[in-house]
Design a protein around this motif. Structure first.
Motif: not given
Length: 142
Positions: A99-101, A127-128, A135-138
């Motif tokens: 996200r920072r990148f 973005n993909s 999805v994995i993090a949540d």
């Protein structure tokens, strides 16, 4: 050019063996990095190279994974719930990096060159990746 895991030096392999021995001696407890360096009598650089080589060796030989936690340091782990927690933590860290990148480099580049083929492709792919990691993090085991 061969992959990094195929370019392991004999020295890195010796360091990995040393670290594996030290970690097995410490089991079930883990070791902080400084403790690992002190116990193995390796330099910081040698310990980092040994850890990288050890992770590759673990994957090749299907040994229990090596994880790192703030509380326990480096240790071998076979508990599925601990492994899942570690994996989700790493995924969240990578998601933050991506996200920072995107916001710090790719978005300004896209603003400078909105019709560029490369930047559109890069933006789409990142973005993909971002949405997949999100999805994995949540993910919550129900």
């Amino acid at each position: 050019m061969p992959r990094a895991s195929q370019r392991r030096s004999p020295a890195a392999q010796r360091h990995a063996d040393t670290l594996r021995y030290v970690l097995f001696e410490a089991r079930p407890a883990g070791l902080a990095f400084k403790q690992l360096v002190r116990s193995s009598e390796l330099s910081t650089h040698q310990a980092r190279a040994g850890l990288a080589c050890l992770r590759d060796t673990i994957a090749e030989r299907e040994w229990p994974p090596l994880i790192w936690t703030k509380a326990d340091g480096y240790r071998f782990c076979s508990d599925p719930s601990e492994l899942q927690a570690y994996e989700v933590a790493v995924i969240r860290e990578k998601l933050t990096e991506i996200r920072r990148f995107i916001t710090g480099v790719v978005a300004p580049h896209a603003a400078l060159q909105p019709k560029g083929r490369w930047i559109r492709h890069l933006n789409t792919q990142l973005n993909s990746v971002e949405s997949t990691l999100d999805v994995i993090a949540d993910y919550i085991d129900a």
